[in-house]
Design an enzyme around this catalytic site. Structure first.
Site, mmCIF file in Angstrom:
data_model
loop_
_atom_site.group_PDB
_atom_site.id
_atom_site.type_symbol
_atom_site.label_atom_id
_atom_site.label_comp_id
_atom_site.label_asym_id
_atom_site.label_seq_id
_atom_site.Cartn_x
_atom_site.Cartn_y
_atom_site.Cartn_z
ATOM 1 N N ALA A 73 30.475 39.659 64.921
ATOM 2 C CA ALA A 73 29.260 39.338 65.682
ATOM 3 C C ALA A 73 28.323 40.537 65.744
ATOM 4 C CB ALA A 73 29.643 38.928 67.093
ATOM 5 N N SER B 91 30.773 43.420 75.613
ATOM 6 C CA SER B 91 29.773 44.361 75.077
ATOM 7 C C SER B 91 29.377 45.344 76.172
ATOM 8 C CB SER B 91 28.546 43.606 74.578
ATOM 9 O OG SER B 91 28.883 42.909 73.415
ATOM 10 N N PHE C 239 21.986 42.817 73.437
ATOM 11 C CA PHE C 239 21.805 41.406 73.054
ATOM 12 C C PHE C 239 20.356 40.988 72.766
ATOM 13 C CE2 PHE C 239 25.663 40.048 75.917
ATOM 14 C CZ PHE C 239 26.549 40.628 75.033
ATOM 15 N N ASN D 266 35.830 44.743 70.813
ATOM 16 C CA ASN D 266 34.426 45.152 70.754
ATOM 17 C C ASN D 266 34.340 46.683 70.600
ATOM 18 O OD1 ASN D 266 31.537 44.967 71.131
ATOM 19 N ND2 ASN D 266 31.925 43.053 72.227
ATOM 20 N N ASN E 84 28.933 33.371 68.973
ATOM 21 C CA ASN E 84 29.355 34.281 70.032
ATOM 22 C C ASN E 84 28.325 34.170 71.164
ATOM 23 O OD1 ASN E 84 29.116 36.932 71.412
ATOM 24 N ND2 ASN E 84 30.734 37.605 70.022
ATOM 25 N N ASN F 171 26.612 47.018 76.576
ATOM 26 C CA ASN F 171 25.187 47.293 76.764
ATOM 27 C C ASN F 171 24.451 46.299 77.650
ATOM 28 O OD1 ASN F 171 25.384 49.549 74.917
ATOM 29 N ND2 ASN F 171 25.630 48.001 73.334
#
Ligand SMILES: Cc1cc2nc3c(=O)[nH]c(=O)nc-3n(C[C@H](O)[C@H](O)[C@H](O)COP(=O)(O)O)c2cc1C
Length: 345
Positions: free
Chosen positions: A63, A176, A116, A241, A140, A178
């Site tokens: 992803a 993730s 994202f 991740n 995802n 971020n």
């Protein structure tokens, strides 16, 4: 010098995100460019079914590479067994301020603080429907930056339902680094609420469902995630991740730098899932050779995904892996990957 090396020597002098976006546009309009590279010649012997879905080659694109489903046909032609698009959020969002991808060439690694950026669920589904693709497709899903934690379960459930009809599998991304607060959703109680909401939708339309996790969790937390995955009959866990344990600045680190940590998390996850063969473990994080894949298979893992190694090694990596698989099948006297993986159990 081969074509990829030539392209790379130019690309590595450009801003990482700009050249990434430009390349995706090129691959979108000219998927036939795949024929400029040495790609694996696929046949049935490379097919593998993890009990939930089949990939025609055991290596997928992770992803974040093709976030908006721009170039599915190109990646399928390159020989990837699956492409996981996203992370897709409900509303389109720009992500964090640029620059937000950094290369660390000496150690074949990257850091990114993307947050994202994506076109949002509606446009991305349209992109999927408009693109011809022959490979397994994963979507995802994640939450928007401004979504309150209390609204998160219904947002994941909505996205699950929205994409279940056009994807081969769905990944719940709670790892993730971020998006503020996202990783706290790996906490048992918070995750349970998401899984309750998604399971309701899954009763009406069941699709393979995976959970993508961080490499920075302690052993106990990883075991808890395996327990929850069993309780909610997930198809599997995608580990891992990027890591926040680095001193490169902001964001998450991937590639060679991540290998050891990610592998440690995968070892715990495989150990915890040992007695539950229905729970498939997909490996990602620092995987850059067939030796890594073989090591993972011996631990009980199934498919793998790559991102950073593809940036550094290009499509040749897939062909190298295919050649090593051929050697292994010959040495072991097995006919195909399925038979070989069975022989390891
Ligand atoms: C620039 C970049 C963007 C990424 N974006 C996402 C994303 O949107 N969603 C996600 O689940 N993982 C994302 N990842 C993480 C990768 O999918 C993968 O888990 C991680 O990079 C470790 O694999 P690798 O060492 O092969 O790169 C991203 C990674 C990079 C380098």
């Amino acid at each position: 010098m081969n074509l990829f090396k030539l392209f790379q020597s130019f690309a590595f002098r450009q801003d990482p995100e700009k050249i990434h976006d430009l390349s995706l546009k090129m691959f979108k309009y000219f998927p036939q460019l795949s024929s400029c590279f040495n790609t694996p010649k696929l046949s049935d012997k490379y097919h593998y079914h993890d009990g939930h879905m089949q990939w025609d080659f055991p290596v997928g694109l992770a992803a974040g590479f093709d976030k908006n489903a721009m170039a599915l046909d190109f990646f399928a032609r390159l020989g990837f067994g699956a492409v996981e698009i996203g992370t897709v959020t409900k509303k389109p969002q720009d992500g964090n301020a640029k620059p937000r991808i950094w290369r660390h060439e000496e150690i074949a690694s990257l850091t990114n603080a993307m947050g994202f950026p994506n076109l949002g669920h509606q446009i991305i589904r349209q992109n999927i429907l408009n693109t011809s693709h022959s490979t397994c497709l994963g979507v995802n899903i994640g939450k928007n930056k401004e979504t309150q934690i209390s609204e998160t379960p219904s947002e994941y459930a909505y996205l699950y339902e929205y994409f279940a009809h056009c994807a081969d599998y769905i990944t719940i991304n709670i790892s993730s680094p971020n998006t503020p607060g996202l990783r706290s959703l790996q906490n048992k109680d918070a995750l349970k609420e998401i899984l309750v909401a998604v399971s309701e939708k899954r009763k009406d339309f069941a699709k393979p469902l995976y959970l993508k996790i961080a490499p920075d969790l302690e052993k106990e937390a990883l075991y808890d995630l395996v327990d929850l995955s069993k309780e909610f009959q997930l198809s599997g866990i995608i580990a891992t991740n990027t890591t926040i344990q680095h001193s490169f600045g902001s964001g998450g680190a991937s590639g060679q730098y991540l290998k050891e940590l990610s592998n440690k998390a995968r070892t715990h996850i495989c150990q915890a899932a040992k007695e539950t063969p229905s729970l498939s473990i997909i490996g990602v994080g620092g995987i850059d050779s067939f030796a890594d894949i073989h090591h993972f298979w011996k631990m009980g893992g199934s498919f793998v995904q790559i991102y950073t190694a593809f940036i550094y090694q290009g499509p040749q990596l897939l062909t190298d892996i295919q050649n090593e698989i051929d050697k292994l099948l010959l040495q072991s006297g097995t006919q195909n990957i399925t038979e070989y993986l069975k022989s390891l159990k």
